[in-house]
Write an enzyme that holds these catalytic residues in place. Sequence first.
Site, mmCIF file in Angstrom:
data_model
loop_
_atom_site.group_PDB
_atom_site.id
_atom_site.type_symbol
_atom_site.label_atom_id
_atom_site.label_comp_id
_atom_site.label_asym_id
_atom_site.label_seq_id
_atom_site.Cartn_x
_atom_site.Cartn_y
_atom_site.Cartn_z
ATOM 1 C CE1 TYR A 158 15.895 27.240 50.557
ATOM 2 C CE2 TYR A 158 17.523 28.517 51.366
ATOM 3 C CZ TYR A 158 17.347 27.307 50.903
ATOM 4 O OH TYR A 158 18.184 26.168 51.118
ATOM 5 C CE LYS A 162 16.030 25.406 53.941
ATOM 6 N NZ LYS A 162 15.723 23.864 54.183
#
Length: 254
Positions: A158, A162
């Site tokens: 993640y 991002k």
Amino acid sequence: MAGSGVDGRGVIVTGGASGIGRAAALAFAAQGDLVLVADLDAEGAKSVVEEIGRAGGTAVAVTGDLSAQDVVDRVAATALERFGGVDVLVNNAGIMDRMSALADVSDAEWERVIRVNLTAPFLLTRAVLPHMLAAGRGAIVNTASEAGLRGSAAGAAYTASKHGVVGLTKSLAVMYRKQGIRANAVCPGGTRTGIAVDAEQGAHGPATLGPHFVNLGRLARAEEQAAAIVFLASDAAGNINGAILPVDDGWAAV
């Protein structure tokens, strides 16, 4: 394009069936924009479209996995057909990882998170850019994350995804500013949404990250994140390009 001012713009919001995406879709529609709600959740997307309709707005739903090229093509084609153009693209759809440290990340976890969180925004942006360029204007707002600013807010997959969204946003801003395209990103901190974290309790990643969340700040309402997205897409933000905006009650300042 669908509209030259605020009213009547063609807006695509991905992940629009719930959470931040739903709040953004409702906020755009409330100011007179025409909204395409794209989501994997067919019933949720339909519900948001109906809610907008009951309030007197105009919206349409497109259902499917936005990491698939055929779904991306259908989203772009529907917006062009129904709205006459795409003035605003909000790449908001995303999934969490399992908070896994890198050594514990499976191929499946890595590939799915990167595909949904980074490749899908790339695919949809690439699909709509020619239409924005032809019109000489367009606003793109990506939902990054506090995990796009630091290494202590999520797992390896993640966090990498991002950070990639942040880089994609900045590249877009530089490459297309002379063609009238603006690209910015919001970095939400903790927000009350339905996004799930299936962390393996006791694993190295969740155990290490736990103490860092003491500085999280208060949980935001989805509407607060949506307000920042709507602002960045507005003419009021006309000279804001390449900004990576934390919306996190000061978490990024800790």
